[in-house]
Design a protein around this motif. Structure first.
Motif, PDB file in Angstrom:
ATOM      1  N   VAL A 133      13.175 -14.414 -18.511  1.00 32.28           N
ATOM      2  CA  VAL A 133      13.353 -14.736 -17.743  1.00 32.28           C
ATOM      3  C   VAL A 133      11.815 -15.005 -16.986  1.00 32.28           C
ATOM      4  CG1 VAL A 133      13.516 -14.362 -14.873  1.00 32.28           C
ATOM      5  CG2 VAL A 133      15.186 -14.121 -16.313  1.00 32.28           C
ATOM      6  N   LEU A 134      10.892 -15.910 -16.326  1.00 29.77           N
ATOM      7  CA  LEU A 134       9.640 -15.527 -15.517  1.00 29.77           C
ATOM      8  C   LEU A 134       9.874 -14.616 -14.198  1.00 29.77           C
ATOM      9  CD1 LEU A 134       5.978 -16.870 -15.767  1.00 29.77           C
ATOM     10  CD2 LEU A 134       7.341 -18.830 -14.791  1.00 29.77           C
ATOM     11  N   HIS A 135       8.950 -14.081 -14.116  1.00 26.69           N
ATOM     12  CA  HIS A 135       8.507 -13.303 -13.342  1.00 26.69           C
ATOM     13  C   HIS A 135       6.799 -13.989 -12.647  1.00 26.69           C
ATOM     14  CE1 HIS A 135       7.902  -9.713 -10.877  1.00 26.69           C
ATOM     15  NE2 HIS A 135       6.560  -9.697 -11.364  1.00 26.69           N
ATOM     16  N   ARG A 136       6.678 -13.728 -11.102  1.00 26.01           N
ATOM     17  CA  ARG A 136       5.558 -14.004 -10.514  1.00 26.01           C
ATOM     18  C   ARG A 136       6.005 -13.547  -9.179  1.00 26.01           C
ATOM     19  NH1 ARG A 136       4.070 -19.654 -11.697  1.00 26.01           N
ATOM     20  NH2 ARG A 136       5.569 -21.032 -12.106  1.00 26.01           N
ATOM     21  N   ASP A 137       4.792 -12.703  -8.833  1.00 24.93           N
ATOM     22  CA  ASP A 137       4.503 -11.917  -7.333  1.00 24.93           C
ATOM     23  C   ASP A 137       2.815 -12.027  -7.067  1.00 24.93           C
ATOM     24  OD1 ASP A 137       1.819  -9.843  -8.685  1.00 24.93           O
ATOM     25  OD2 ASP A 137       4.573  -8.897  -9.881  1.00 24.93           O
ATOM     26  N   SER A 138       3.217 -11.399  -5.662  1.00 26.91           N
ATOM     27  CA  SER A 138       1.817 -11.737  -4.843  1.00 26.91           C
ATOM     28  C   SER A 138       0.838 -10.824  -5.917  1.00 26.91           C
ATOM     29  CB  SER A 138       2.632 -11.275  -3.233  1.00 26.91           C
ATOM     30  OG  SER A 138       3.016  -9.428  -3.578  1.00 26.91           O
ATOM     31  N   GLY A 150       4.857  -2.718   0.093  1.00 27.87           N
ATOM     32  CA  GLY A 150       5.586  -4.313   0.060  1.00 27.87           C
ATOM     33  C   GLY A 150       4.595  -5.067  -0.922  1.00 27.87           C
ATOM     34  N   ILE A 151       5.350  -5.559  -1.846  1.00 29.35           N
ATOM     35  CA  ILE A 151       5.126  -7.071  -2.208  1.00 29.35           C
ATOM     36  C   ILE A 151       6.165  -7.996  -2.425  1.00 29.35           C
ATOM     37  CG2 ILE A 151       6.822  -5.856  -4.400  1.00 29.35           C
ATOM     38  CD1 ILE A 151       4.728  -6.093  -6.417  1.00 29.35           C
ATOM     39  N   SER A 152       6.019  -9.242  -2.593  1.00 33.23           N
ATOM     40  CA  SER A 152       7.596 -10.626  -3.114  1.00 33.23           C
ATOM     41  C   SER A 152       7.186 -11.256  -4.718  1.00 33.23           C
ATOM     42  CB  SER A 152       6.905 -11.526  -1.915  1.00 33.23           C
ATOM     43  OG  SER A 152       5.490 -12.490  -1.713  1.00 33.23           O
ATOM     44  N   HIS A 153       8.002 -11.844  -4.674  1.00 32.27           N
ATOM     45  CA  HIS A 153       8.007 -11.940  -5.759  1.00 32.27           C
ATOM     46  C   HIS A 153       9.205 -13.151  -6.222  1.00 32.27           C
ATOM     47  CE1 HIS A 153      10.994  -9.378  -8.466  1.00 32.27           C
ATOM     48  NE2 HIS A 153      12.144  -9.510  -6.874  1.00 32.27           N
ATOM     49  N   SER A 154       8.981 -13.701  -6.860  1.00 34.09           N
ATOM     50  CA  SER A 154      10.014 -15.226  -8.227  1.00 34.09           C
ATOM     51  C   SER A 154      10.477 -14.740  -9.350  1.00 34.09           C
ATOM     52  CB  SER A 154       9.838 -16.026  -7.653  1.00 34.09           C
ATOM     53  OG  SER A 154       8.730 -16.559  -8.172  1.00 34.09           O
ATOM     54  N   GLU A 155      11.731 -15.309  -9.597  1.00 28.78           N
ATOM     55  CA  GLU A 155      12.606 -15.155 -10.865  1.00 28.78           C
ATOM     56  C   GLU A 155      13.032 -16.205 -11.537  1.00 28.78           C
ATOM     57  OE1 GLU A 155      14.573 -10.127 -10.820  1.00 28.78           O
ATOM     58  OE2 GLU A 155      14.616 -11.728  -8.863  1.00 28.78           O
ATOM     59  N   GLU A 156      12.711 -16.757 -12.128  1.00 33.31           N
ATOM     60  CA  GLU A 156      13.252 -18.232 -12.450  1.00 33.31           C
ATOM     61  C   GLU A 156      13.425 -18.149 -13.625  1.00 33.31           C
ATOM     62  OE1 GLU A 156      10.474 -21.272 -12.121  1.00 33.31           O
ATOM     63  OE2 GLU A 156       9.058 -19.738 -11.808  1.00 33.31           O
ATOM     64  N   SER A 157      13.959 -18.873 -15.066  1.00 34.41           N
ATOM     65  CA  SER A 157      14.404 -19.439 -15.889  1.00 34.41           C
ATOM     66  C   SER A 157      13.275 -20.426 -16.395  1.00 34.41           C
ATOM     67  CB  SER A 157      15.759 -20.211 -16.434  1.00 34.41           C
ATOM     68  OG  SER A 157      16.281 -18.928 -16.421  1.00 34.41           O
ATOM     69  N   PRO A 158      12.631 -20.352 -17.404  1.00 28.07           N
ATOM     70  CA  PRO A 158      11.757 -21.146 -18.167  1.00 28.07           C
ATOM     71  C   PRO A 158      12.595 -23.222 -17.975  1.00 28.07           C
ATOM     72  CG  PRO A 158      11.475 -19.483 -18.878  1.00 28.07           C
ATOM     73  CD  PRO A 158      12.823 -18.830 -17.941  1.00 28.07           C
ATOM     74  N   ALA A 159      11.585 -23.601 -17.922  1.00 24.04           N
ATOM     75  CA  ALA A 159      11.669 -25.090 -18.062  1.00 24.04           C
ATOM     76  C   ALA A 159      12.916 -25.042 -19.061  1.00 24.04           C
ATOM     77  CB  ALA A 159      10.827 -26.513 -17.595  1.00 24.04           C
ATOM     78  N   ALA A 160      11.950 -24.897 -20.440  1.00 20.73           N
ATOM     79  CA  ALA A 160      12.523 -24.698 -21.438  1.00 20.73           C
ATOM     80  C   ALA A 160      12.709 -23.073 -21.833  1.00 20.73           C
ATOM     81  CB  ALA A 160      11.357 -24.942 -22.632  1.00 20.73           C
ATOM     82  N   HIS A 161      14.421 -23.125 -21.633  1.00 16.67           N
ATOM     83  CA  HIS A 161      14.824 -21.787 -21.840  1.00 16.67           C
ATOM     84  C   HIS A 161      16.024 -21.652 -23.032  1.00 16.67           C
ATOM     85  CE1 HIS A 161      17.081 -24.034 -17.938  1.00 16.67           C
ATOM     86  NE2 HIS A 161      18.401 -23.682 -18.441  1.00 16.67           N
ATOM     87  N   GLU A 183       0.995 -13.852  -1.166  1.00 14.80           N
ATOM     88  CA  GLU A 183       2.352 -14.916  -1.523  1.00 14.80           C
ATOM     89  C   GLU A 183       2.517 -15.098  -3.075  1.00 14.80           C
ATOM     90  OE1 GLU A 183       0.041 -19.660  -1.129  1.00 14.80           O
ATOM     91  OE2 GLU A 183      -1.151 -18.034  -0.186  1.00 14.80           O
ATOM     92  N   VAL A 184       3.708 -15.177  -3.110  1.00 18.19           N
ATOM     93  CA  VAL A 184       3.679 -15.781  -4.513  1.00 18.19           C
ATOM     94  C   VAL A 184       3.025 -16.823  -5.158  1.00 18.19           C
ATOM     95  CG1 VAL A 184       5.740 -16.037  -6.624  1.00 18.19           C
ATOM     96  CG2 VAL A 184       5.496 -14.307  -4.774  1.00 18.19           C
ATOM     97  N   LYS A 185       2.522 -17.483  -5.547  1.00 22.15           N
ATOM     98  CA  LYS A 185       1.816 -18.379  -5.571  1.00 22.15           C
ATOM     99  C   LYS A 185       2.692 -19.120  -7.309  1.00 22.15           C
ATOM    100  CE  LYS A 185      -2.572 -17.645  -3.702  1.00 22.15           C
ATOM    101  NZ  LYS A 185      -4.472 -17.579  -3.673  1.00 22.15           N
ATOM    102  N   GLY A 186       2.824 -20.817  -7.117  1.00 24.73           N
ATOM    103  CA  GLY A 186       3.050 -21.084  -8.731  1.00 24.73           C
ATOM    104  C   GLY A 186       5.065 -21.287  -8.545  1.00 24.73           C
ATOM    105  N   TYR A 187       5.461 -20.630  -7.826  1.00 27.21           N
ATOM    106  CA  TYR A 187       6.943 -21.173  -7.966  1.00 27.21           C
ATOM    107  C   TYR A 187       7.678 -22.602  -7.297  1.00 27.21           C
ATOM    108  CZ  TYR A 187      11.732 -20.498  -7.342  1.00 27.21           C
ATOM    109  OH  TYR A 187      13.091 -20.187  -7.290  1.00 27.21           O
ATOM    110  N   ASN A 188       7.646 -23.252  -7.988  1.00 27.02           N
ATOM    111  CA  ASN A 188       8.116 -24.369  -7.600  1.00 27.02           C
ATOM    112  C   ASN A 188       9.418 -24.679  -6.517  1.00 27.02           C
ATOM    113  OD1 ASN A 188       8.469 -27.685  -7.063  1.00 27.02           O
ATOM    114  ND2 ASN A 188       9.429 -27.413  -8.984  1.00 27.02           N
TER     115      ASN A 188
END
Length: 300
Positions: free
Chosen positions: A72-77, A97-108, A274-279
């Motif tokens: 899993v790839l974590h990004r946060d503010s 306070g914080i914000s984040h995203s969670e995603e499986s990388p494209a090649a997982h 702001e979470v940057k880079g999440y598509n």
């Protein structure tokens, strides 16, 4: 000693992932300071997007992400960008306070399997500055063939390097088929255990993947007898006596605090950054319920 089996229920997480929500639920909102528990998988994601959870906010808690399989790839503010793999800990302290995203990388990897938990911050710490920590290596307590990785807090005299704000433990227990152990517990703490895979006798109860077994307090040992290769996750801690209001992704102390946090997220309050880079888009907050939210204790 009495135990309680908590079945939980299925919840959609993002567009592609189903989880089993084990905390909070009716009759048991918390175990120590642990106030939220989702298990997911094992899911075949070889030809699927896997986990895709867009940017969303948190307050008043820590998020604990632990994988049995996958990535899993974590990004946060705060600007954090961190991959997590099995045996590693991602720990995010939301604080004020914080914000984040969670995603499986494209090649997982083809499988995704794990657990995510929240720890409620005590009143003295819930306005702390947000932070993120990645721990690639964690200490292990061994008894015979049974290995207990101390993910959070202290267990059997072994302490994780992860930052905590109240007395607690989060432990992955791996028990090969036919193994047995009598693991030490703190009788002043309450505990619960979930099987991520396999099956074992735990405190005289058969535990299989799915439900949460609440063990209560007063125990000085935890007997584990593995019927097959088994992976357990144990949570415990000193009973958390501060009433909480939990709604969506926020842990607070009053209805008014929840309203303020929700409105802040929807209006772009800088406390969440702001979470940057999440598509993809950020997640909108649900509408507030029509009833006044009340603070509740650990059992309801």
């Amino acid at each position: 000693m009495e135990t309680q089996i908590l079945a939980g229920h299925e919840v959609a997480l993002g567009r592609y992932t189903m989880v089993r929500r084990l905390l909070p639920q009716r009759g048991r909102r918390m175990v120590g300071a642990w106030c939220f528990m989702d298990t997911f998988g094992p899911d075949d994601v070889e030809n699927r997007p896997g986990m895709q959870v867009g940017p969303h906010p948190h307050t008043g808690l820590q998020t604990v992400t632990w994988l049995a399989a996958g990535e899993v790839l974590h990004r946060d503010s705060l600007g954090s960008l961190q991959y997590i793999q099995p045996g590693q800990l991602n720990l995010m302290t939301a604080g004020r306070g914080i914000s984040h995203s969670e995603e499986s990388p494209a090649a997982h990897p083809p499988l995704m399997h794990g657990i995510q938990l929240w720890v409620a911050l005590p009143d003295s710490a819930r306005e702390t500055e947000p932070s993120f920590d990645h721990h690639p290596e964690l200490p292990v307590y061994r008894e015979g063939d049974v290995e207990a990785t101390v993910v959070m807090g202290t267990f059997a005299g072994v302490t994780s390097p992860a930052r905590t704000f109240s007395p607690l433990a989060g432990v992955e227990i791996v028990a090969p088929a036919g193994s047995r152990a009598s693991l030490p517990l703190d009788p002043g703490w309450e505990y619960a255990v979930v099987a991520l895979s396999g099956a074992a006798g735990v405190a005289g109860e058969r535990v299989e993947a799915g439900p949460l077994l609440y063990l209560g307090d007063g125990r000085s040992t935890l007997d584990v007898v593995a019927a097959e290769d088994t992976r357990l996750f144990l949570v415990g801690g000193e009973p958390f006596d501060e009433p909480l209001v939990m709604w969506w992704n926020f842990v607070a102390r009053s209805h008014e605090e929840i309203v303020e946090a929700r409105d802040g997220w929807m209006s772009g309050d800088e406390r969440f950054g702001e979470v940057k880079g999440y598509n993809g888009p950020a997640l909108p907050a649900p509408l507030m319920p029509t009833v006044h939210l009340k603070a509740r204790g650990r059992v309801s």
